[in-house]
Each structure stands twice: as structure tokens, then as C-alpha cells.
Enzyme design. Structure first.
Site, PDB file in Angstrom:
ATOM      1  N   ASN A 155      -1.516  -4.279   0.522  1.00  0.00           N
ATOM      2  CA  ASN A 155      -1.643  -5.191   1.645  1.00  0.00           C
ATOM      3  C   ASN A 155      -1.879  -4.401   2.937  1.00  0.00           C
ATOM      4  O   ASN A 155      -2.066  -3.192   2.905  1.00  0.00           O
ATOM      5  CB  ASN A 155      -0.419  -6.110   1.754  1.00  0.00           C
ATOM      6  CG  ASN A 155       0.876  -5.345   1.990  1.00  0.00           C
ATOM      7  OD1 ASN A 155       0.904  -4.307   2.671  1.00  0.00           O
ATOM      8  ND2 ASN A 155       1.969  -5.838   1.435  1.00  0.00           N
ATOM      9  N   CYS A 156      -1.847  -5.073   4.068  1.00  0.00           N
ATOM     10  CA  CYS A 156      -2.172  -4.415   5.334  1.00  0.00           C
ATOM     11  C   CYS A 156      -1.170  -3.323   5.693  1.00  0.00           C
ATOM     12  O   CYS A 156      -1.533  -2.327   6.347  1.00  0.00           O
ATOM     13  CB  CYS A 156      -2.257  -5.444   6.460  1.00  0.00           C
ATOM     14  SG  CYS A 156      -0.715  -6.345   6.792  1.00  0.00           S
ATOM     15  N   GLU A 157       0.080  -3.457   5.265  1.00  0.00           N
ATOM     16  CA  GLU A 157       1.081  -2.432   5.552  1.00  0.00           C
ATOM     17  C   GLU A 157       0.858  -1.190   4.691  1.00  0.00           C
ATOM     18  O   GLU A 157       1.017  -0.059   5.172  1.00  0.00           O
ATOM     19  CB  GLU A 157       2.497  -2.978   5.340  1.00  0.00           C
ATOM     20  CG  GLU A 157       3.583  -2.041   5.839  1.00  0.00           C
ATOM     21  CD  GLU A 157       4.980  -2.635   5.750  1.00  0.00           C
ATOM     22  OE1 GLU A 157       5.930  -1.998   6.222  1.00  0.00           O
ATOM     23  OE2 GLU A 157       5.113  -3.756   5.193  1.00  0.00           O
ATOM     24  N   PHE A 199      -1.977  -0.174   3.751  1.00  0.00           N
ATOM     25  CA  PHE A 199      -3.151   0.472   4.347  1.00  0.00           C
ATOM     26  C   PHE A 199      -2.766   1.362   5.527  1.00  0.00           C
ATOM     27  O   PHE A 199      -3.143   2.536   5.584  1.00  0.00           O
ATOM     28  CB  PHE A 199      -4.150  -0.601   4.795  1.00  0.00           C
ATOM     29  CG  PHE A 199      -5.214  -0.109   5.732  1.00  0.00           C
ATOM     30  CD1 PHE A 199      -6.189   0.778   5.291  1.00  0.00           C
ATOM     31  CD2 PHE A 199      -5.247  -0.532   7.051  1.00  0.00           C
ATOM     32  CE1 PHE A 199      -7.181   1.234   6.157  1.00  0.00           C
ATOM     33  CE2 PHE A 199      -6.227  -0.083   7.924  1.00  0.00           C
ATOM     34  CZ  PHE A 199      -7.195   0.809   7.471  1.00  0.00           C
ATOM     35  N   VAL A 200      -1.987   0.831   6.469  1.00  0.00           N
ATOM     36  CA  VAL A 200      -1.678   1.617   7.672  1.00  0.00           C
ATOM     37  C   VAL A 200      -0.706   2.754   7.394  1.00  0.00           C
ATOM     38  O   VAL A 200      -0.806   3.827   7.999  1.00  0.00           O
ATOM     39  CB  VAL A 200      -1.131   0.723   8.808  1.00  0.00           C
ATOM     40  CG1 VAL A 200      -2.163  -0.300   9.238  1.00  0.00           C
ATOM     41  CG2 VAL A 200       0.178   0.045   8.418  1.00  0.00           C
TER      42      VAL A 200
END
Length: 231
Positions: free
Chosen positions: A161-163, A165-166
Site C-alpha cells: 500500500n502507500c505506506e 511505498f514510502v
């Protein structure tokens, strides 16, 4: 067959947590809420490679600042799976595109303006650095990692998810604290015998979200799901 229950639970969690990205519509409006006008955010304090967080109602959306009012972030999106038209794909992701992306497990790492990324929410900068201490990579390295990943990718609430990714871009390891915390909370509710009502609601939600056939019996659904959650 061995992995069918965890996969079903994963799909359920993904659908229950669509509020991570879904944007509220204004009263009486049939369209998407327009993003703030350019210049709404002061980006002068942002540095290339900064990790940006935007708290939503229940969860947080994450992105990596690339400089010049640009943010790379991962979002579920069905459009990259059905067209290669970059002009269409680059348009702001609507709720319909997002929901279909979750169902199809398709996402994209896209580059948007700070306004489109934050969508009116407040922005926290490098708030997660305190959790990683000496693991923080240089800003340029984080930005380059984000830029290399721009494009279509698989989506999973639990695994990508987006977390994830970062944290990969800025700290070198993909992790998601909010997903872990949510799963642990659900497990605690299921294990607590006083939370029978909550358990039933989760089971009913699985029927609706997973689209199980009406002929499927409740024990057939609940027993393997609860055994997995209690494991």
C-alpha cells in the site's frame, strides 16, 4: 487451498479500509470534490525526498516529495490496467477508479501536485523519521527510489500500500504500521468473548464484501475466518 482464508481476509480488509483514500462528496453534489487551487499549500519548507503524511478520517495517506510541487504516491487505480493513455491516467483518481482498482488489485505510483495529493488535508513532514532513527536515507536517494517506481504496480492493503511505498523509499524497508495495528485490533476484538456482536458484524461484512453465495452457511464462513484471526 491453504492460503484461501488469509487471502479472503486480506480482500475483506482492503474493502473495509477504502476510506483510506475515498474523498467525501459535498452535500447535494453528484461529482467529485474539486481539489484546492494551486498555491493552497506552502511548499517552501518541503525538501526533495521528504515523506509527507495526510491524516484521513481513519487512516493516513503517504507520499514522497520530489520537488517543484510534485509528490509521488501509490494509489489503487483501475485505469492503468485498461488503457495506456497517459493523459487519462494522469487525471485525478476518482472514487470509482479507486474502488475498481482495489477490487482488481491494481494500483499506480503516480506523480501529482501537492494540492491533488493532500486534497485539502493537513500535511505532516517526516513524522515517521523518529521510528527509524539511523535508517533514514538521504533525501535524494529517497526521491530517486520513488521516481524509479512510478508506473503501474500490484496493490494489496496488507502487502503493498502507500505506506509500504514510502517506507521503502525513505527507510529502505517496506512496512505498514497502520495496517499492522488494524490487524492486531481486529484480532483482539475477535479473541474477546465479550465482543460477540462485533464478531458477528465482521462476519456479516465478509458476506457482503466477498459476495458469497446465499447458500453458504454462516458456520462455513465464520469458523475458518475466526480461526485464522485468532492464530
Amino acid at each position: 487451498m491453504k492460503n484461501s482464508v488469509p487471502q479472503a481476509a486480506s480482500l475483506l480488509l482492503e474493502k473495509l479500509m477504502l476510506l483510506v483514500h475515498i474523498r467525501p462528496l459535498p452535500a447535494g453534489s453528484g461529482g467529485e470534490t474539486p481539489p484546492p487551487a494551486p498555491g493552497y499549500y506552502d511548499t517552501s519548507c518541503f525538501k526533495r525526498g521528504d515523506l509527507l503524511e495526510v491524516p484521513r478520517t481513519l487512516f493516513i495517506h503517504f507520499g514522497i516529495y520530489l520537488g517543484e510541487n510534485r509528490v509521488a504516491h501509490l494509489m489503487p487505480d483501475i485505469l492503468p490496467a485498461i488503457t495506456s493513455d497517459r493523459r487519462q491516467i494522469q487525471q485525478v483518481v476518482t472514487n470509482k477508479r479507486l474502488i475498481l482498482g482495489v477490487i482488481a488489485r491494481t494500483a499506480s505510483v503516480r506523480v501529482d501536485t501537492v494540492e491533488d495529493f493532500a486534497y485539502g488535508g493537513s500535511i505532516l513532514v517526516n513524522h515517521m523519521d523518529r521510528l527509524f532513527e539511523d535508517q533514514v536515507l538521504g533525501g535524494e536517494e529517497a526521491a530517486r527510489r520513488a521516481e524509479k517506481l512510478v508506473g503501474t504496480t500490484a496493490y494489496s492493503l496488507l502487502w503493498n500500500n502507500c505506506e509500504h511505498f514510502v517506507t521503502y523509499c525513505r527507510y529502505g524497508a517496506p512496512v505498514s504500521f497502520q495496517t499492522d495495528k488494524f490487524c492486531e485490533t481486529v484480532k483482539m476484538i475477535i479473541r474477546d468473548q465479550r465482543s460477540v456482536i462485533a464478531s458477528v458484524l465482521v462476519g456479516l461484512a465478509s458476506i457482503v464484501c466477498l459476495g458469497l453465495a446465499p447458500s453458504t452457511t454462516l458456520p462455513t464462513i465464520f469458523i475458518p475466518f475466526f480461526l485464522w484471526m485468532a492464530g
